[in-house]
Every structure is written in C-alpha cells, then in structure tokens.
Design an enzyme around this catalytic site. Structure first.
Site, short mmCIF file in Angstrom:
data_model
loop_
_atom_site.label_atom_id
_atom_site.label_comp_id
_atom_site.label_asym_id
_atom_site.label_seq_id
_atom_site.Cartn_x
_atom_site.Cartn_y
_atom_site.Cartn_z
N LYS A 173 0.85 -1.20 0.00
CA LYS A 173 0.00 0.00 0.00
C LYS A 173 0.89 1.25 0.00
O LYS A 173 1.64 1.48 0.94
CB LYS A 173 -0.89 0.03 1.25
CG LYS A 173 -1.95 1.14 1.14
CD LYS A 173 -2.66 1.38 2.44
CE LYS A 173 -2.03 2.50 3.24
NZ LYS A 173 -2.01 3.82 2.58
N GLU A 248 10.58 1.90 9.87
CA GLU A 248 11.47 3.03 9.55
C GLU A 248 10.67 4.29 9.82
O GLU A 248 9.74 4.62 9.07
CB GLU A 248 11.90 2.97 8.09
CG GLU A 248 12.68 1.72 7.72
CD GLU A 248 14.06 1.66 8.33
OE1 GLU A 248 14.56 2.71 8.78
OE2 GLU A 248 14.62 0.57 8.39
N CYS A 282 13.12 12.05 5.68
CA CYS A 282 13.37 11.65 7.07
C CYS A 282 14.81 11.91 7.48
O CYS A 282 15.12 12.03 8.65
CB CYS A 282 13.02 10.18 7.25
SG CYS A 282 13.90 9.14 6.07
P1 NAD Z 1 2.22 8.11 8.08
O1 NAD Z 1 2.68 7.33 9.23
O2 NAD Z 1 1.06 9.01 8.22
O3 NAD Z 1 1.81 7.15 6.86
C1 NAD Z 1 2.71 6.22 6.30
C2 NAD Z 1 1.90 5.10 5.66
O4 NAD Z 1 1.23 4.38 6.68
C3 NAD Z 1 0.82 5.57 4.69
O5 NAD Z 1 0.74 4.68 3.61
C4 NAD Z 1 -0.43 5.50 5.56
O6 NAD Z 1 -1.61 5.35 4.83
C5 NAD Z 1 -0.14 4.26 6.38
N1 NAD Z 1 -0.89 4.15 7.64
C6 NAD Z 1 -1.39 5.14 8.42
N2 NAD Z 1 -2.06 4.61 9.47
C7 NAD Z 1 -1.96 3.26 9.37
C8 NAD Z 1 -2.43 2.18 10.15
N3 NAD Z 1 -3.17 2.37 11.24
N4 NAD Z 1 -2.12 0.94 9.76
C9 NAD Z 1 -1.38 0.72 8.65
N5 NAD Z 1 -0.92 1.71 7.86
C10 NAD Z 1 -1.20 2.96 8.21
O7 NAD Z 1 3.50 8.87 7.52
P2 NAD Z 1 3.57 9.94 6.35
O8 NAD Z 1 2.99 11.21 6.86
O9 NAD Z 1 3.04 9.33 5.09
O10 NAD Z 1 5.15 10.08 6.15
C11 NAD Z 1 5.95 10.96 6.87
C12 NAD Z 1 6.69 10.23 7.96
O11 NAD Z 1 7.46 9.17 7.43
C13 NAD Z 1 7.68 11.12 8.68
O12 NAD Z 1 7.58 10.90 10.05
C14 NAD Z 1 9.03 10.63 8.16
O13 NAD Z 1 10.11 10.85 9.01
C15 NAD Z 1 8.76 9.19 7.98
N6 NAD Z 1 9.74 8.61 7.07
C16 NAD Z 1 10.70 7.79 7.59
C17 NAD Z 1 11.67 7.25 6.74
C18 NAD Z 1 12.74 6.33 7.26
O14 NAD Z 1 13.36 5.66 6.46
N7 NAD Z 1 12.98 6.27 8.56
C19 NAD Z 1 11.63 7.56 5.38
C20 NAD Z 1 10.65 8.40 4.91
C21 NAD Z 1 9.69 8.92 5.76
#
Ligand code: NAD
Length: 480
Positions: A173, A248, A282
């Site tokens: 997803k 991550e 990130c």
């Molecule tokens: P998010 O956590 O809102 O969403 C990430 C994904 O998870 C999306 O596909 C979302 O639909 C899904 N999701 C949300 N709730 C869920 C649930 N209850 N169950 C399963 N899936 C669910 O994050 P975002 O706003 O899309 O991305 C930004 C964040 O990602 C920032 O905190 C950033 O630091 C982090 N990030 C981390 C890395 C890394 O490698 N550490 C890389 C890129 C981004």
C-alpha cells in the site's frame, strides 16, 4: 483520473466503490480519485499473493533476477513520464524526481536483482558430535509493505524489491496522498513478466486499508516506513499476531558543525540537507548545531544561500523548493513555526506562505530558519518534516554531543570536522543508526539503513533486507 487497485495482475475497482480525492499540491486542486480499499479488497490481494507464492518461491534465481532487472529497465525507460507523475502528485520539483526519486526506484530493483544471486546462508560443523548444521533462508510467504508520501516510488520499491527478490509475494500500500506512481508501477511489473499475484497493490487510507493489511492474520511480516506514532500503533496491532516487523520512522537529525571542517562544502551541503524535497526527507538535518567560534559567520552565509533558493512551480527547472505535499501538512508545518516563535525562537529567515504565479492555490512555504536557545523547545524536539531548520551554537564537544543526542529520535546525524579523534568519538557516541561525516545522504545500497530509539526497529538495505524478508531455519544432520 481514476486510480485502480492492482490485484492478481489486473486493475480492479475497490469492491465497495469508495474513493478518496487525490490532490495536485502545486495548484491545490483535485485531479483524480484513489480507491479507499476495504478489508475485502485486502483479502482479495492476499488470496492472489497466497496463490502465487508456491510457484514464485520456487522460481529459479536466474529468472527472478532477470524479471527484477527488467522492471528496473522499464522504470528508466519511463523516467520522464514517472518523474512528471511523481511531481504532480507530491509537489516536488520535476528535476528532483527525475534525478533522485525515479532513478533510485530503478536502482532498488537492479540492486536486488544482483543481490539475490549473492545471498547465502551459514553452515556450522558441530565438531565432536559428528553433526553439521546448515541454515535455510526461507521466504516468509505473503508480506505487507506500507510506504509514505515523501519519496513515493523510491520508498515503495525499496521494500517491494527485496521482498520479491527473497521469494515472497506482496500486498503493498502506497500513501493515499501520493498513489499515482505506485499505480503506474503495476503495469511496469506486468510488462516485465512478473507473474500475476506476486505483487498486489491496494490503495486507501491508513486506518482502513493499511490497518487491514497489518491486522491480516496470514500476512506474516510488515515492512513499514512512516511516522513514529503510526509505527507505534502498528507495533501494538502486530505484536499479538507475532508478525515480523521492520519500522522506519521519523527523525530529528542533527548537523554538527565544527570550525575545522571544509567550510564551503559544509555550507552547500547543509543547505541541501535542510531543504531538499521541501525538507520532507526523514534524513534531512533539521537541527543545525554550530561551534560558537564560527556561529555568526555561518549564520550570515547560510541565510545568504537560503535566500537564493527559489520557491516555485515544480515544473520549472530553476525551482529549488516546490509545494508542500498537502494542505493539511502545510498547516501543520506553519503551526510548528508559530509554536517556535511563541517559545522564544527567532525566525531569521522565511516563515511565510509564498504565492506562486499561476499556482495561486498551491501550498508553498518559504525555507525557514529559526534561531533557538533551548534544545528542549518544540522545534528541536518534534519532527516538523517541512522546510524548517533550527540553529544554535555550542562551545565544547561534550555539549555538542549532548545536544545531538538529547531527542527521542535516532535516525541519522551529519558531522562536519577534519579531526580524526573527534570523528571516531562522535561516530561511536551519536545515538543514531547512520552517521555521515563530511557528507549527507550518500547512500550505498549495501549498507544497513535504519534508526535507533523512536526512529524505528530493524534495518533495511543490502542483505539486511533479504534477511528481514526470510525466515532462518536450522537443519542439524548427525552422521555415523
Ligand atoms: P504516516 O505514518 O502518516 O503514513 C505512512 C503510511 O502508513 C501511509 O501509507 C499510511 O496510509 C499508512 N498508515 C497510516 N495509518 C496506518 C495504520 N493504522 N495501519 C497501517 N498503515 C497505516 O506517515 P507519512 O505522513 O506518510 O510520512 C511521513 C513520515 O514518514 C515522517 O515521520 C518521516 O520521518 C517518515 N519517514 C521515515 C523514513 C525512514 O526511512 N525512517 C523515510 C521516509 C519517511
């Protein structure tokens, strides 16, 4: 444009016909619909993956590698098309998508096409017992891959490539905020000859579609990249189901700058590490810690460079900073700037919305630099994930290290110095999964990637990813 799910090699509408609006953030307009898939859609995706697994997990490594390579080649063939799509969906400059996001998506596949041919397991001779152990590295079965919106195809493929390279079948997803390139990717997989059902892509928001993947009792591993709060929630759901988890998560990465560094290189790189992709990486260095003796000079030079960055239409080649990904995220970033000011932070550059010609409703924000006095302020402790950095001086190595480590996150750090002792001391003592010395975001895909503390658990990259996506089984044979 109406996006569809990709299940068993076919493009399908969501069973309940529910859709979400998909925005182009550069103009602030809806330009398409994305399925908000239900449990039933996820179940169909799971069934397709389960049916494909016996055959895919027994495909020769040579054929697997060939298919992954073909996917990589097709991504490159469609570079311009995919880069334009990524930019439209996310707001990032087209030139950035073309030079970073899409080439990296191709590299992810080429890398694991090669890596799978080199992955091996261990054997241990139990001397004195006439026994030999060997370890089988078996694919897990059906796995779930969930990715965020900041580097959409880049991170989506970073999970899928090792998962299928290791012989698993996938229910994936992408973020509902940036689903377009994942949708286009389905066709690439079919064209490359990836058998039906090996990869299934279901679209939808986290609380419905994502949650259904994480809750599915037969999806035995979840590779997730996203926010720390979401990661904690997923861990709670997955723990009683005994799923393998790779998380991550967020970061609040320090840039630690000492006076003895290569100043010009540091300055140029720090501008990049602060504002690339609108600061929505990130790994962006969001806290700039500068040795007191060069603090004032750095401040002046940094602001001068930041002032040269051009906020504008992502389609223009001279644009350095495009649009923030969504209205909601724009609002959140803006609120963090206001909180910083209320807590005594001094905005020394930016802070305001930008109106871009012909894109008046887009979500544009100036690159923002905030001078803070206290590392415990919200702007230094919370992940803002936008074009906002803070800056503060330090006097001693001890103080720098303490400031760098005094956050709940532990993803990456950049250290700028030419002192060998200091380099080694800091490399050991920084509480992060990645330390860059005199560079930033230089990625070798063989290296272990991931964070400590609230930045996650597990590592991606190289054989670490293939280890995550396989289950080791020990076979012990005694002979007479
Ligand atoms: P998010 O956590 O809102 O969403 C990430 C994904 O998870 C999306 O596909 C979302 O639909 C899904 N999701 C949300 N709730 C869920 C649930 N209850 N169950 C399963 N899936 C669910 O994050 P975002 O706003 O899309 O991305 C930004 C964040 O990602 C920032 O905190 C950033 O630091 C982090 N990030 C981390 C890395 C890394 O490698 N550490 C890389 C890129 C981004």
């Amino acid at each position: 444009m109406k996006i569809k799910n990709y299940i068993n090699g076919k493009f399908e509408n969501p069973i309940h016909g529910e859709y979400l609006d998909n925005y182009n953030p550069s103009v602030g307009e809806v330009y398409g619909q994305v399925p908000n898939s239900s449990k039933e859609d996820v179940e169909n995706a799971y069934q397709a993956a389960k049916n494909a697994f016996p055959s895919w997990s027994n495909t020769t490594l040579e054929l697997r590698s060939k298919i992954l390579s073909k996917i990589s080649n097709l991504i490159i063939e469609k570079l311009d098309f995919l880069a334009a799509a990524e930019s439209k969906d996310n707001g990032k400059p087209v030139h950035l998508a073309k030079s970073v996001d899409i080439p990296r998506a191709a590299s992810n596949f080429q890398f694991f096409a090669d890596a799978l041919t080199q992955f091996s397991s261990e054997s241990h001779e139990s001397t004195g017992f006439n026994a030999i152990n060997f370890t089988l590295r078996e694919p897990i079965g059906v796995v779930g891959c969930i990715s965020p919106w900041n580097l959409p195809l880049y991170l989506f493929t970073w999970k899928i490539a090792p998962a299928i390279a290791a012989g698993n079948c996938v229910v994936a997803k992408p973020s509902e905020i940036t689903p377009l390139t994942a949708y286009l990717f389905g066709e690439i997989c079919s064209d490359a000859g990836l058998p039906n059902g090996v990869l299934n892509i279901v679209h939808g928001n986290g609380s419905s579609t994502g949650q259904a993947i994480v809750e599915h009792p037969q999806i035995k591993a979840i590779s997730f990249t996203g926010g720390t709060a979401t990661g904690a929630h997923i861990a709670r759901v997955a723990a009683p189901l005994f799923k393998k988890l790779s998380l991550e998560l967020g970061g609040k990465n320090p840039n630690i700058i000492f006076a003895d560094c290569n100043y010009d290189k540091m300055l140029a790189t720090t501008v990049r590490s602060s504002f690339s992709n609108q600061g929505q990486i990130c790994l962006c260095g969001s806290r700039i810690l500068v040795e007191a003796e060069i603090y004032e000079k750095f401040k002046k030079d940094f602001i001068q460079k930041v002032a040269e960055l051009k906020v504008g239409n992502p389609k223009n080649s001279e644009t350095s900073i495009g649009a923030i990904v969504s209205k909601q995220h724009f609002k959140k970033v803006k609120e963090y700037i206001e909180i910083a000011e209320r807590e005594g932070g001094r905005i020394i550059f930016g802070g305001n919305k930008v109106t871009v010609k012909n894109c008046e409703n887009g979500y544009y924000l100036q690159p923002t630099v905030i001078e803070v006095a206290n590392n415990l302020c919200t702007a230094n402790q919370k992940e803002i994930f936008g074009p906002v950095v803070t800056m503060m001086p330090f006097k001693t190595e001890k103080e720098a290290l303490q400031l760098a480590n005094d956050v709940k996150y532990g993803l990456s750090a950049s250290l700028w110095t030419n002192n060998l002792n200091r380099t080694l001391q800091f490399s050991k003592q920084l509480e992060t999964g990645i330390v860059w010395v005199n560079t930033w975001m230089l990625r070798d895909l063989r290296t272990a990637f991931g964070g400590k503390k609230a930045s996650g658990i597990g590592r991606e990259g190289g054989f670490e990813a293939l280890r995550f996506f396989t289950e080791p089984k020990n076979i012990c044979i005694q002979y007479e």
